[in-house]
Write a protein that holds these residues in place. Structure first.
Motif, PDB file in Angstrom:
ATOM      1  N   PRO A 144       3.262 -12.021   6.558  1.00 34.76           N
ATOM      2  CA  PRO A 144       3.261 -10.883   5.629  1.00 34.76           C
ATOM      3  C   PRO A 144       3.625  -9.566   6.290  1.00 34.76           C
ATOM      4  N   ILE A 145       3.283  -9.404   7.574  1.00 38.34           N
ATOM      5  CA  ILE A 145       3.583  -8.135   8.248  1.00 38.34           C
ATOM      6  C   ILE A 145       5.094  -7.950   8.382  1.00 38.34           C
ATOM      7  N   ARG A 146       5.792  -9.000   8.795  1.00 41.92           N
ATOM      8  CA  ARG A 146       7.244  -8.908   8.960  1.00 41.92           C
ATOM      9  C   ARG A 146       7.969  -8.823   7.622  1.00 41.92           C
ATOM     10  N   ALA A 147       7.329  -9.287   6.551  1.00 40.77           N
ATOM     11  CA  ALA A 147       7.972  -9.268   5.235  1.00 40.77           C
ATOM     12  C   ALA A 147       7.937  -7.884   4.596  1.00 40.77           C
ATOM     13  N   LEU A 148       7.103  -6.986   5.130  1.00 42.91           N
ATOM     14  CA  LEU A 148       6.982  -5.637   4.577  1.00 42.91           C
ATOM     15  C   LEU A 148       7.684  -4.620   5.465  1.00 42.91           C
ATOM     16  N   ASP A 149       8.140  -3.532   4.857  1.00 44.05           N
ATOM     17  CA  ASP A 149       8.756  -2.426   5.598  1.00 44.05           C
ATOM     18  C   ASP A 149       7.639  -1.619   6.258  1.00 44.05           C
ATOM     19  N   PRO A 150       7.591  -1.582   7.591  1.00 47.51           N
ATOM     20  CA  PRO A 150       6.489  -0.887   8.264  1.00 47.51           C
ATOM     21  C   PRO A 150       6.519   0.623   8.081  1.00 47.51           C
ATOM     22  N   LEU A 151       7.653   1.164   7.642  1.00 50.43           N
ATOM     23  CA  LEU A 151       7.815   2.616   7.532  1.00 50.43           C
ATOM     24  C   LEU A 151       7.608   3.133   6.112  1.00 50.43           C
ATOM     25  N   CYS A 152       7.215   2.226   5.202  1.00 49.55           N
ATOM     26  CA  CYS A 152       7.051   2.636   3.800  1.00 49.55           C
ATOM     27  C   CYS A 152       5.666   2.208   3.304  1.00 49.55           C
ATOM     28  N   PRO A 153       4.912   3.102   2.664  1.00 49.68           N
ATOM     29  CA  PRO A 153       3.604   2.720   2.124  1.00 49.68           C
ATOM     30  C   PRO A 153       3.735   1.585   1.114  1.00 49.68           C
ATOM     31  N   VAL A 154       2.702   0.750   1.023  1.00 50.44           N
ATOM     32  CA  VAL A 154       2.828  -0.525   0.299  1.00 50.44           C
ATOM     33  C   VAL A 154       2.952  -0.356  -1.214  1.00 50.44           C
ATOM     34  N   VAL A 155       2.229   0.605  -1.795  1.00 50.39           N
ATOM     35  CA  VAL A 155       2.342   0.787  -3.253  1.00 50.39           C
ATOM     36  C   VAL A 155       3.749   1.255  -3.599  1.00 50.39           C
ATOM     37  N   ARG A 156       4.308   2.130  -2.767  1.00 50.61           N
ATOM     38  CA  ARG A 156       5.677   2.589  -3.004  1.00 50.61           C
ATOM     39  C   ARG A 156       6.655   1.424  -2.901  1.00 50.61           C
ATOM     40  N   GLN A 157       6.444   0.549  -1.894  1.00 58.63           N
ATOM     41  CA  GLN A 157       7.316  -0.625  -1.757  1.00 58.63           C
ATOM     42  C   GLN A 157       7.268  -1.497  -2.999  1.00 58.63           C
ATOM     43  N   LEU A 158       6.046  -1.760  -3.466  1.00 54.17           N
ATOM     44  CA  LEU A 158       5.877  -2.618  -4.639  1.00 54.17           C
ATOM     45  C   LEU A 158       6.497  -1.977  -5.883  1.00 54.17           C
ATOM     46  N   ALA A 159       6.285  -0.672  -6.059  1.00 48.06           N
ATOM     47  CA  ALA A 159       6.855   0.028  -7.208  1.00 48.06           C
ATOM     48  C   ALA A 159       8.383  -0.007  -7.183  1.00 48.06           C
ATOM     49  N   GLU A 160       8.973   0.052  -5.982  1.00 51.75           N
ATOM     50  CA  GLU A 160      10.435  -0.040  -5.866  1.00 51.75           C
ATOM     51  C   GLU A 160      10.938  -1.399  -6.362  1.00 51.75           C
ATOM     52  N   VAL A 161      10.220  -2.465  -5.994  1.00 50.09           N
ATOM     53  CA  VAL A 161      10.613  -3.803  -6.452  1.00 50.09           C
ATOM     54  C   VAL A 161      10.551  -3.872  -7.975  1.00 50.09           C
ATOM     55  N   VAL A 162       9.458  -3.352  -8.546  1.00 51.75           N
ATOM     56  CA  VAL A 162       9.317  -3.354 -10.006  1.00 51.75           C
ATOM     57  C   VAL A 162      10.455  -2.561 -10.640  1.00 51.75           C
ATOM     58  N   TYR A 163      10.744  -1.377 -10.095  1.00 48.33           N
ATOM     59  CA  TYR A 163      11.778  -0.491 -10.642  1.00 48.33           C
ATOM     60  C   TYR A 163      13.139  -1.187 -10.698  1.00 48.33           C
ATOM     61  N   TYR A 164      13.521  -1.838  -9.611  1.00 52.69           N
ATOM     62  CA  TYR A 164      14.846  -2.453  -9.548  1.00 52.69           C
ATOM     63  C   TYR A 164      14.911  -3.792 -10.274  1.00 52.69           C
ATOM     64  N   ARG A 165      13.825  -4.566 -10.239  1.00 50.51           N
ATOM     65  CA  ARG A 165      13.886  -5.905 -10.836  1.00 50.51           C
ATOM     66  C   ARG A 165      13.559  -5.917 -12.321  1.00 50.51           C
ATOM     67  N   GLN A 166      12.702  -4.994 -12.764  1.00 50.83           N
ATOM     68  CA  GLN A 166      12.319  -4.985 -14.178  1.00 50.83           C
ATOM     69  C   GLN A 166      13.036  -3.901 -14.982  1.00 50.83           C
ATOM     70  N   LYS A 167      13.850  -3.076 -14.292  1.00 50.07           N
ATOM     71  CA  LYS A 167      14.679  -2.063 -14.965  1.00 50.07           C
ATOM     72  C   LYS A 167      13.844  -1.136 -15.838  1.00 50.07           C
ATOM     73  N   VAL A 168      12.780  -0.586 -15.272  1.00 52.64           N
ATOM     74  CA  VAL A 168      11.928   0.361 -15.996  1.00 52.64           C
ATOM     75  C   VAL A 168      11.982   1.708 -15.280  1.00 52.64           C
ATOM     76  N   SER A 169      11.352   2.724 -15.883  1.00 53.96           N
ATOM     77  CA  SER A 169      11.335   4.048 -15.262  1.00 53.96           C
ATOM     78  C   SER A 169      10.438   4.031 -14.029  1.00 53.96           C
ATOM     79  N   ARG A 170      10.566   5.061 -13.194  1.00 54.69           N
ATOM     80  CA  ARG A 170       9.737   5.162 -11.992  1.00 54.69           C
ATOM     81  C   ARG A 170       8.244   5.221 -12.352  1.00 54.69           C
ATOM     82  N   LYS A 171       7.936   5.955 -13.392  1.00 56.49           N
ATOM     83  CA  LYS A 171       6.534   6.106 -13.801  1.00 56.49           C
ATOM     84  C   LYS A 171       5.961   4.767 -14.266  1.00 56.49           C
ATOM     85  N   VAL A 172       6.723   4.063 -15.097  1.00 58.06           N
ATOM     86  CA  VAL A 172       6.268   2.756 -15.582  1.00 58.06           C
ATOM     87  C   VAL A 172       6.179   1.764 -14.423  1.00 58.06           C
TER      88      VAL A 172
END
Length: 253
Positions: free
Chosen positions: A82-110
């Motif tokens: 799991p450590i290597r699978a995550l970007d060490p330079l980006c906080p985890v909630v932001r990383q997860l929100a980015e995945v949601v944003y790009y894969r689910q095509k929703v707004s940043r807030k959503v």
């Protein structure tokens, strides 16, 4: 999805290096919607390469040289470290929100709202809602839950698990396996689970495929296969599982 139309079908898959050294040969499997299939075998048997070929993440220098892969659902993958699978330079909630944003095509807030809902579903600390943290500030088990959340953010019909608990201690392993099992029941995704641990495979998978030297040498429903293995290699794998000591006898000594 009926038996004539599996959610995932791998047919005569062959993988090789650029120098034509075969690593996986004529591997075939079918996965129905909601089904769990385990790929088991020792290290180097071709399990992880088979899994990576399904999602199109083969290592550099390895190519698909034969066969077809067909899927009728979106694939997502949980990696073993799991450590290597995550970007060490980006906080985890932001990383997860980015995945949601790009894969689910929703707004940043959503996307952030959905990310926080996923974290809650996976039992991560409420404090992450207010104070985001880097992967190094979380435990291995918490990082693996983040990786699972990222996979679920893709809304997969097929979840690919590449030994997702190998890097964790045994108590955390059990927690993570329980989380994956619960989420599969709730969300209904199919699963291909790679492991060398037969105890894990028997608890997670309804069917098993035993791999040796890049080939599937035995397959079947999990319980009958473990109780009555036909191939000598499968018998060897099962016999190599260390039993618990006789606790009552030990107490008398």
């Amino acid at each position: 999805m009926n038996a004539m139309n599996p959610i995932l079908e791998v047919e005569n898959l062959s993988l090789a290096t650029r120098s034509n050294h075969k690593l996986v040969t004529d591997v075939s499997l079918k996965v129905e919607a909601g089904e769990s299939i385990g790929l088991v075998g020792e290290s180097g048997s071709g399990k992880s390469l088979t899994l990576r070929s399904i999602i199109g993440l083969l290592p550099s220098g390895i190519e698909q040289v034969g066969g077809n892969i067909r899927s009728n659902g979106r694939c997502a993958m949980i990696f073993q470290d799991p450590i290597r699978a995550l970007d060490p330079l980006c906080p985890v909630v932001r990383q997860l929100a980015e995945v949601v944003y790009y894969r689910q095509k929703v707004s940043r807030k959503v996307a952030r709202t959905i990310a926080l809902e996923l974290l809650e579903m996976l039992g991560l600390p409420d404090s992450l809602k207010h104070t985001d943290r880097y992967p190094r500030q979380l435990s291995g088990g918490q990082c693996q839950r983040i990786v699972i959340a990222m996979a679920l953010a893709c809304k997969p019909g097929i979840l690919l698990c590449d030994e997702p608990t190998t890097a964790l201690d045994v108590t955390v392993q059990r927690q993570i396996l329980d989380v994956i099992s619960r989420l599969q029941k709730e969300l209904g995704f199919a699963m291909v689970f790679v492991t060398h641990n037969l105890a894990v495979a028997s608890s997670m998978c309804s069917k098993l495929c035993v791999m040796k030297e890049g080939r599937i040498i035995e397959r079947g429903d999990t319980l009958p296969l473990l109780q009555n293995p036909q191939n000598p290699y499968t018998q060897l794998l099962i016999s190599s599982v260390l039993p618990l000591p006789d606790l009552e006898r030990s107490a008398d000594l």
